[in-house]
Enzyme design. Structure first.
Site, PDB file in Angstrom:
ATOM      1  CG  HIS A 180      -1.925  -1.001   1.362  1.00  0.00           C
ATOM      2  ND1 HIS A 180      -2.124  -1.741   2.503  1.00  0.00           N
ATOM      3  CD2 HIS A 180      -2.849  -1.443   0.475  1.00  0.00           C
ATOM      4  CE1 HIS A 180      -3.130  -2.580   2.311  1.00  0.00           C
ATOM      5  NE2 HIS A 180      -3.579  -2.439   1.097  1.00  0.00           N
ATOM      6  CE  LYS A 233     -14.157  -6.981   3.254  1.00  0.00           C
ATOM      7  NZ  LYS A 233     -13.010  -6.407   2.531  1.00  0.00           N
ATOM      8  NE  ARG A 251      -2.951  -7.115  -4.291  1.00  0.00           N
ATOM      9  CZ  ARG A 251      -3.765  -7.342  -3.272  1.00  0.00           C
ATOM     10  NH1 ARG A 251      -3.281  -7.779  -2.141  1.00  0.00           N
ATOM     11  NH2 ARG A 251      -5.047  -7.124  -3.373  1.00  0.00           N
ATOM     12  CB  SER A 275      -4.383  -6.441   4.783  1.00  0.00           C
ATOM     13  OG  SER A 275      -4.015  -5.196   4.269  1.00  0.00           O
TER      14      SER A 275
HETATM   15  P1  ADP Z   1      -9.822  -3.507  -0.541  1.00  0.00           P
HETATM   16  O1  ADP Z   1     -10.594  -4.163   0.549  1.00  0.00           O
HETATM   17  O2  ADP Z   1     -10.491  -2.309  -1.136  1.00  0.00           O
HETATM   18  O3  ADP Z   1      -9.241  -4.417  -1.596  1.00  0.00           O
HETATM   19  P2  ADP Z   1      -7.133  -3.251   0.446  1.00  0.00           P
HETATM   20  O4  ADP Z   1      -6.722  -2.456   1.634  1.00  0.00           O
HETATM   21  O5  ADP Z   1      -6.905  -4.716   0.491  1.00  0.00           O
HETATM   22  O6  ADP Z   1      -8.636  -2.861   0.250  1.00  0.00           O
HETATM   23  O7  ADP Z   1      -6.431  -2.694  -0.860  1.00  0.00           O
HETATM   24  C1  ADP Z   1      -6.585  -1.372  -1.302  1.00  0.00           C
HETATM   25  C2  ADP Z   1      -5.966  -1.216  -2.680  1.00  0.00           C
HETATM   26  O8  ADP Z   1      -4.572  -1.471  -2.625  1.00  0.00           O
HETATM   27  C3  ADP Z   1      -6.508  -2.169  -3.743  1.00  0.00           C
HETATM   28  O9  ADP Z   1      -6.525  -1.495  -4.979  1.00  0.00           O
HETATM   29  C4  ADP Z   1      -5.490  -3.285  -3.775  1.00  0.00           C
HETATM   30  O10 ADP Z   1      -5.455  -3.921  -5.041  1.00  0.00           O
HETATM   31  C5  ADP Z   1      -4.217  -2.489  -3.537  1.00  0.00           C
HETATM   32  N1  ADP Z   1      -3.168  -3.304  -2.946  1.00  0.00           N
HETATM   33  C6  ADP Z   1      -3.243  -4.113  -1.877  1.00  0.00           C
HETATM   34  N2  ADP Z   1      -2.071  -4.727  -1.635  1.00  0.00           N
HETATM   35  C7  ADP Z   1      -1.212  -4.287  -2.605  1.00  0.00           C
HETATM   36  C8  ADP Z   1       0.138  -4.569  -2.937  1.00  0.00           C
HETATM   37  N3  ADP Z   1       0.846  -5.444  -2.231  1.00  0.00           N
HETATM   38  N4  ADP Z   1       0.678  -3.948  -4.011  1.00  0.00           N
HETATM   39  C9  ADP Z   1      -0.076  -3.097  -4.731  1.00  0.00           C
HETATM   40  N5  ADP Z   1      -1.360  -2.797  -4.491  1.00  0.00           N
HETATM   41  C10 ADP Z   1      -1.925  -3.376  -3.442  1.00  0.00           C
END
Ligand code: ADP
Length: 164
Positions: free
Chosen positions: A17, A41, A90, A128
């Protein structure tokens, strides 16, 4: 003034992130990271805690603001006066879901576009969920999340365990 929002759950914020935040903040005047308050959630961290963690790890980036929100990302973007939504991509598995969301959002509000940044390779398999999984078995998460977040994750997990 070019403004973008980067919405997500950030439960907790990972180095993946943070990489997207750093890179996208270079492309705009102001980047607003939107922390989703999703009642469906059960997150590890409350929305206030997630906001705090994000504020802490982005304090050196001057044009980044952290803001909690609930509801639809397009509505949040509009409220914030943002021109576009940033999302991270990703592996191919993200693609279908993200494409669907982006198309739906565009139908709801054609003025707001979605921009995708591809992940830096070292974070391509980082989520996460993985972080929480590894931490739940006492594994080393220091390569996955910022240093200040490591302790908080273990602390929170211990707290939740004691409550059970
Ligand atoms: P959501 O529940 O909206 O998917 P996340 O917090 O998991 O929320 O992710 C937010 C954004 O960050 C999404 O666009 C996700 O694809 C991106 N993201 C999550 N992990 C990574 C990573 N390791 N590298 C790049 N982008 C990421």
């Amino acid at each position: 003034m070019r403004r973008a929002v980067y919405p997500g759950s950030f439960d907790p914020v990972t180095l993946g992130h943070l990489d997207i935040i750093r890179r996208s903040s270079d492309l705009v005047d102001e980047l607003i990271v939107g922390v989703l308050n999703n009642s469906a959630k059960t997150p590890l961290f409350s929305v206030e805690e997630r906001v705090k963690l994000l504020m802490d790890v982005t304090k050196d980036i001057s044009n980044v603001r952290i803001q909690a929100f609930s509801g639809l990302s397009v509505n949040f973007a509009k409220e914030m006066g943002a021109e576009f939504i940033v999302r991270g991509l990703r592996a191919i598995t993200d693609f279908e879901y993200e494409l669907q969301m982006a198309q739906t959002n565009r139908i709801m509000n054609p003025e707001i576009d979605t921009v995708f940044l591809t992940t830096s390779l070292e974070y391509a398999y980082l989520s996460s969920t993985t972080v929480k999984e590894v931490a739940s078995y006492g594994g080393d998460i220091s390569k996955f999340v910022p240093a200040t977040v490591v302790d908080q994750v273990f602390h929170k997990m211990a707290e939740k365990k004691n409550k059970k």
